[in-house]
Design a protein around this motif. Sequence first.
Motif, PDB file in Angstrom:
ATOM      1  N   ASP A  86      37.552  38.593  94.391  1.00 29.39           N
ATOM      2  CA  ASP A  86      37.616  37.735  93.149  1.00 29.39           C
ATOM      3  C   ASP A  86      38.600  38.465  92.835  1.00 29.39           C
ATOM      4  O   ASP A  86      38.498  39.650  91.742  1.00 29.39           O
ATOM      5  N   PRO A  87      38.879  37.524  91.763  1.00 32.99           N
ATOM      6  CA  PRO A  87      40.383  38.325  90.820  1.00 32.99           C
ATOM      7  C   PRO A  87      39.678  38.490  89.915  1.00 32.99           C
ATOM      8  O   PRO A  87      40.288  39.304  89.288  1.00 32.99           O
ATOM      9  N   ARG A  88      38.179  38.508  89.226  1.00 35.82           N
ATOM     10  CA  ARG A  88      37.436  38.776  88.084  1.00 35.82           C
ATOM     11  C   ARG A  88      37.354  40.741  88.090  1.00 35.82           C
ATOM     12  O   ARG A  88      37.348  40.953  87.314  1.00 35.82           O
ATOM     13  N   LEU A  89      37.296  41.068  89.337  1.00 29.21           N
ATOM     14  CA  LEU A  89      36.836  42.064  90.369  1.00 29.21           C
ATOM     15  C   LEU A  89      38.516  42.881  89.570  1.00 29.21           C
ATOM     16  O   LEU A  89      38.655  44.217  89.084  1.00 29.21           O
ATOM     17  N   VAL A  90      40.119  42.445  90.096  1.00 30.10           N
ATOM     18  CA  VAL A  90      41.039  42.832  89.897  1.00 30.10           C
ATOM     19  C   VAL A  90      41.077  43.673  88.405  1.00 30.10           C
ATOM     20  O   VAL A  90      41.413  44.414  87.799  1.00 30.10           O
ATOM     21  N   GLN A  91      40.944  41.889  87.400  1.00 25.89           N
ATOM     22  CA  GLN A  91      41.222  42.021  86.016  1.00 25.89           C
ATOM     23  C   GLN A  91      40.280  42.825  85.402  1.00 25.89           C
ATOM     24  O   GLN A  91      40.615  44.003  84.853  1.00 25.89           O
ATOM     25  N   ARG A  92      39.303  43.162  85.895  1.00 26.11           N
ATOM     26  CA  ARG A  92      38.298  44.405  85.095  1.00 26.11           C
ATOM     27  C   ARG A  92      38.561  45.541  85.278  1.00 26.11           C
ATOM     28  O   ARG A  92      39.046  46.299  84.513  1.00 26.11           O
ATOM     29  N   HIS A  93      39.141  45.762  86.376  1.00 27.38           N
ATOM     30  CA  HIS A  93      39.987  47.413  87.037  1.00 27.38           C
ATOM     31  C   HIS A  93      41.129  47.485  85.968  1.00 27.38           C
ATOM     32  O   HIS A  93      41.976  48.655  85.280  1.00 27.38           O
ATOM     33  N   LEU A  94      42.517  46.243  85.710  1.00 29.79           N
ATOM     34  CA  LEU A  94      43.266  46.230  84.905  1.00 29.79           C
ATOM     35  C   LEU A  94      43.230  46.132  83.572  1.00 29.79           C
ATOM     36  O   LEU A  94      43.643  47.207  82.932  1.00 29.79           O
ATOM     37  N   LEU A  95      41.836  46.098  83.191  1.00 23.42           N
ATOM     38  CA  LEU A  95      41.557  46.217  81.610  1.00 23.42           C
ATOM     39  C   LEU A  95      40.554  47.417  81.148  1.00 23.42           C
ATOM     40  O   LEU A  95      40.881  47.897  80.396  1.00 23.42           O
ATOM     41  N   GLU A  96      39.779  47.745  82.055  1.00 15.21           N
ATOM     42  CA  GLU A  96      39.528  49.371  81.947  1.00 15.21           C
ATOM     43  C   GLU A  96      40.753  50.434  82.073  1.00 15.21           C
ATOM     44  O   GLU A  96      40.647  51.049  81.443  1.00 15.21           O
ATOM     45  N   ALA A  97      42.180  50.040  83.168  1.00 17.45           N
ATOM     46  CA  ALA A  97      42.951  50.752  82.579  1.00 17.45           C
ATOM     47  C   ALA A  97      43.983  50.971  81.675  1.00 17.45           C
ATOM     48  O   ALA A  97      44.830  51.252  81.695  1.00 17.45           O
ATOM     49  N   TYR A 146      41.632  39.734  67.820  1.00 18.02           N
ATOM     50  CA  TYR A 146      40.980  39.699  67.326  1.00 18.02           C
ATOM     51  C   TYR A 146      41.377  40.920  66.569  1.00 18.02           C
ATOM     52  O   TYR A 146      41.315  42.237  66.888  1.00 18.02           O
ATOM     53  N   SER A 147      40.915  40.533  65.336  1.00 18.40           N
ATOM     54  CA  SER A 147      40.777  41.483  64.588  1.00 18.40           C
ATOM     55  C   SER A 147      39.675  42.846  64.579  1.00 18.40           C
ATOM     56  O   SER A 147      39.123  44.177  64.024  1.00 18.40           O
ATOM     57  N   ASP A 148      38.670  41.952  64.906  1.00 21.24           N
ATOM     58  CA  ASP A 148      36.993  42.793  64.972  1.00 21.24           C
ATOM     59  C   ASP A 148      37.386  43.279  66.446  1.00 21.24           C
ATOM     60  O   ASP A 148      36.355  44.452  66.645  1.00 21.24           O
ATOM     61  N   VAL A 149      38.244  43.322  67.473  1.00 21.74           N
ATOM     62  CA  VAL A 149      38.400  44.097  68.512  1.00 21.74           C
ATOM     63  C   VAL A 149      39.430  44.119  68.735  1.00 21.74           C
ATOM     64  O   VAL A 149      40.544  44.045  69.661  1.00 21.74           O
ATOM     65  N   PRO A 150      40.158  45.934  67.902  1.00 21.20           N
ATOM     66  CA  PRO A 150      41.132  46.427  68.581  1.00 21.20           C
ATOM     67  C   PRO A 150      41.031  46.734  70.041  1.00 21.20           C
ATOM     68  O   PRO A 150      40.227  47.114  70.945  1.00 21.20           O
ATOM     69  N   ARG A 151      42.716  47.340  70.499  1.00 27.81           N
ATOM     70  CA  ARG A 151      42.341  48.038  72.130  1.00 27.81           C
ATOM     71  C   ARG A 151      41.519  48.827  72.483  1.00 27.81           C
ATOM     72  O   ARG A 151      41.596  49.171  73.516  1.00 27.81           O
ATOM     73  N   GLU A 152      41.103  49.620  71.072  1.00 32.19           N
ATOM     74  CA  GLU A 152      40.614  50.980  71.980  1.00 32.19           C
ATOM     75  C   GLU A 152      39.437  50.394  71.563  1.00 32.19           C
ATOM     76  O   GLU A 152      38.456  51.339  72.092  1.00 32.19           O
ATOM     77  N   HIS A 153      38.467  49.130  70.793  1.00 27.80           N
ATOM     78  CA  HIS A 153      37.133  48.919  71.062  1.00 27.80           C
ATOM     79  C   HIS A 153      36.595  49.223  72.013  1.00 27.80           C
ATOM     80  O   HIS A 153      37.142  48.679  73.839  1.00 27.80           O
ATOM     81  N   PRO A 154      34.775  49.275  72.767  1.00 28.29           N
ATOM     82  CA  PRO A 154      34.516  49.752  73.544  1.00 28.29           C
ATOM     83  C   PRO A 154      34.470  49.157  74.459  1.00 28.29           C
ATOM     84  O   PRO A 154      34.321  48.010  75.816  1.00 28.29           O
ATOM     85  N   PHE A 155      34.093  47.426  74.092  1.00 27.20           N
ATOM     86  CA  PHE A 155      34.289  46.012  74.716  1.00 27.20           C
ATOM     87  C   PHE A 155      35.214  45.020  74.256  1.00 27.20           C
ATOM     88  O   PHE A 155      34.738  44.049  74.541  1.00 27.20           O
ATOM     89  N   TRP A 156      36.395  45.820  74.086  1.00 22.98           N
ATOM     90  CA  TRP A 156      37.617  45.099  74.401  1.00 22.98           C
ATOM     91  C   TRP A 156      38.003  44.837  75.539  1.00 22.98           C
ATOM     92  O   TRP A 156      38.511  43.441  76.079  1.00 22.98           O
ATOM     93  N   PRO A 157      37.629  45.098  77.190  1.00 21.50           N
ATOM     94  CA  PRO A 157      37.670  44.485  78.327  1.00 21.50           C
ATOM     95  C   PRO A 157      36.773  43.668  78.587  1.00 21.50           C
ATOM     96  O   PRO A 157      37.268  42.600  79.072  1.00 21.50           O
ATOM     97  N   GLY A 158      35.419  43.499  77.847  1.00 20.54           N
ATOM     98  CA  GLY A 158      34.554  42.770  78.153  1.00 20.54           C
ATOM     99  C   GLY A 158      35.284  41.485  77.249  1.00 20.54           C
ATOM    100  O   GLY A 158      34.900  40.085  77.553  1.00 20.54           O
ATOM    101  N   VAL A 159      35.599  41.263  76.426  1.00 17.66           N
ATOM    102  CA  VAL A 159      36.346  40.140  75.265  1.00 17.66           C
ATOM    103  C   VAL A 159      37.551  39.743  75.778  1.00 17.66           C
ATOM    104  O   VAL A 159      37.346  38.608  75.470  1.00 17.66           O
ATOM    105  N   GLN A 160      37.758  40.625  76.492  1.00 21.30           N
ATOM    106  CA  GLN A 160      39.571  40.265  76.931  1.00 21.30           C
ATOM    107  C   GLN A 160      38.906  39.119  78.065  1.00 21.30           C
ATOM    108  O   GLN A 160      39.433  37.963  78.505  1.00 21.30           O
ATOM    109  N   MET A 161      38.213  39.808  78.665  1.00 18.81           N
ATOM    110  CA  MET A 161      37.400  38.990  80.484  1.00 18.81           C
ATOM    111  C   MET A 161      36.960  36.873  79.370  1.00 18.81           C
ATOM    112  O   MET A 161      37.198  36.035  80.259  1.00 18.81           O
ATOM    113  N   SER A 162      36.381  37.524  78.375  1.00 18.97           N
ATOM    114  CA  SER A 162      35.107  36.227  77.932  1.00 18.97           C
ATOM    115  C   SER A 162      35.970  35.531  77.486  1.00 18.97           C
ATOM    116  O   SER A 162      36.101  33.848  77.944  1.00 18.97           O
ATOM    117  N   ASN A 163      38.018  35.491  76.766  1.00 24.47           N
ATOM    118  CA  ASN A 163      38.267  35.111  76.312  1.00 24.47           C
ATOM    119  C   ASN A 163      38.994  34.314  77.993  1.00 24.47           C
ATOM    120  O   ASN A 163      39.847  32.759  77.408  1.00 24.47           O
TER     121      ASN A 163
END
Length: 753
Positions: A556-567, A576-593
Amino acid sequence: MIENTYLPAVSAFFRASSRKKKILFIMLCASFFSFSAPVHAEQQRLSYDVVIAGGGAGGTSAAIAAARLGVRAALIEETDWLGGQMTAAAVSTMDDLSGNRTGIYGEFYENIRYHYFLKGKSVSTCYWDGNTMAFEPSAGRKILSEMAGSAGKKSKPGGKKGALDIYYRSKVTAVRKSGDRISGVTADIGGKKVPIDCSVLIDATEYGDVIPLAGALYRAGNSLSPMISEKSRVQDITWTAVIKKYPGGIPAALRMTAPPPGYERYVPEFRKAVTKNGNSFRSYPLRMPVDFATHNGYRGLPDSSNPEDYDAASPEGWESITKTGVNWTNDYPGAQKWEGRGGLPVSYLEDGEFRKKANAAALLKTLSFIYYVQNELGEPWSVADDEFDSDYPLLAAKGSVPGEYSEIVRRLPLIPYVRESRRIVGLETPTSKDVRRNSESYRDGRGGSEVPHAMAIGGYILDLHAADEDADLEKEFGETAASIKTDMPRGPFQIPFGSFISRDVDGLLGAEKNLSMSRLVAGAFRLQPVSMLTGQAAGTIAALAAAADIPPRKLDPRLVQRHLLEAGSALSLCEYSDVPREHPFWPGVQMSNLYGWIAPEELPSAPSAKIDDIYNNRLVTARLFGLDKGIFGVDTPLTGIDSENLFRRAFSEPGDPVPFLTPGAGSTNFVTRRDFCSALAHVLGFRAGHKKYASRYADIPSGSGFFGQVHFLAEKGVLDRVARGGIFLPESFVTRGAAADMMMRAVTALKGE
């Protein structure tokens, strides 16, 4: 025990003169420092989860990523350097127009900056600009070796430690398959043919040499295997050089007193590019010819042997540069062309003997330019004596270059800069039109044209060095010479999952320049930053497929993406200005995009421009005012309407009926954490009474109907970032950021890890 790959060098050490002993000792130490894996004489067979052929920018990143995910990986590299095009070929001025300094490339970038910070030196020494990054090839090699050496120690928390063994001076010579699935390779390691079992094989070689060994469909030039046409062309190559200034005079051994063979043929080309009284670069576009200082400001490098610092922010800085790369006037065949046409015939990839002759000719052209610098320009410059000292270029030049130049040749890079290789035929083949459309995302107020299954972000122009006429391009993709302008990217772009996966050989992945893509797109996908990021993606795909014992195409490409985002590797084109790359929800927001789960509150509104138009005032102003970033609303409560859209998009295809109730039922009311998680648990298969759980949250009593649901999600890791400290707060509203994070974890938990 000394690795048998190096026994000839040890023997040579004892036979050498005292001066050569010092050199050999340094080389041996450097090789051992670079983390090599021993192969004992009695060892007949090796076994790994993943084998990576080629230790270039992409291959090294792939190996690091795979080892960090807990698998056993073997990296097989023909030279004794890691880094390929950006170190062993000395293209160590980063061609980075995307600004995507994330993932393993981001780590490497920061390590380089720190290395030179300790020396009090700038890394912004190239491309006539104060915001660039360059490094000495030897520094890049050292840092990559350190990153590779610690890869197994940085395996995923809670998971098993991986292992990375590196085999230098080694080469994959055969590929084994069981049916259409990879089962192993044979490698030449220390002069021995060693069988290696593996389930996933990555071709990250500079030429794509493993693809035909695997019997996979591939493209070379504009032709398709097995009918590779000799009329097809590939881009010019360049045997680069690192040269430096010798204020006290060029050492005698590095001084060229006689022109190399063929020098007169190349002089007109050199004079069109660089002259004594040429132009200084003060405005774009450049007016040719340029003076020598401007030449040096193009590929300028930091100089560790120079106590003074400099950068490329001004003409004064270019005048101060004392070390630079030669990678401008010396493309081969360049202006001379090959049999009347630009570029090289595809025989360069297909015919080993032809390749050797072309490489030797490219090296000779570079020697001619160094002679030109010393004798016509009268500059006290020659090859740097503190970067390379190797037999590899000597072997390449053997029989073609007079021996009087041997001391100079051995200080040239180990390999040529190869811009184009074989390309796998993958599940997807991005074209220039695809890349242009994708790159226009979020420009001039438009929405995104995100690639949902994106594995990496790159950014560069459609840059072909010759072989760029209509007849050289691919009619099947509708690409012509005019496409270079009409389809030029307007911003960063994404590389899809299907570009990595061989269409017809299970377990074979492409990395480096060997991805599935059109020829024209390869001109933008081939640069060092994106090679490192696509390498990281290939290594992640390989590790997850090997761990699950399934072909990569089944992931599932989403599984690969999660690992890449968490890395830490960015995948979405929207920031987004309110979700910088160090934000804990940055991976989830990237996936949402990527999948359009939750509509942002405000999109970026950066103006459109060519990706290489770095001096565009509208772009600079937009960045200053933050217009290149939108607002996600990460802390805004999720409404029922947003929640319904999120569940539909995450768990069903467009137009399919939704066999579950969504939290909030499409209302404008805010959704509680209880309702959101209750619905999520049922979609993931929760059944009451299925299992007893130990209590994790003080505010959810064991007798509550919600108790089993929330603990079911917790066991799957869905709540890892939203419920810490033993308190869940079930009646509080779920925020948009928390919802995106939980959904990312939920859709990947469906397939397991």
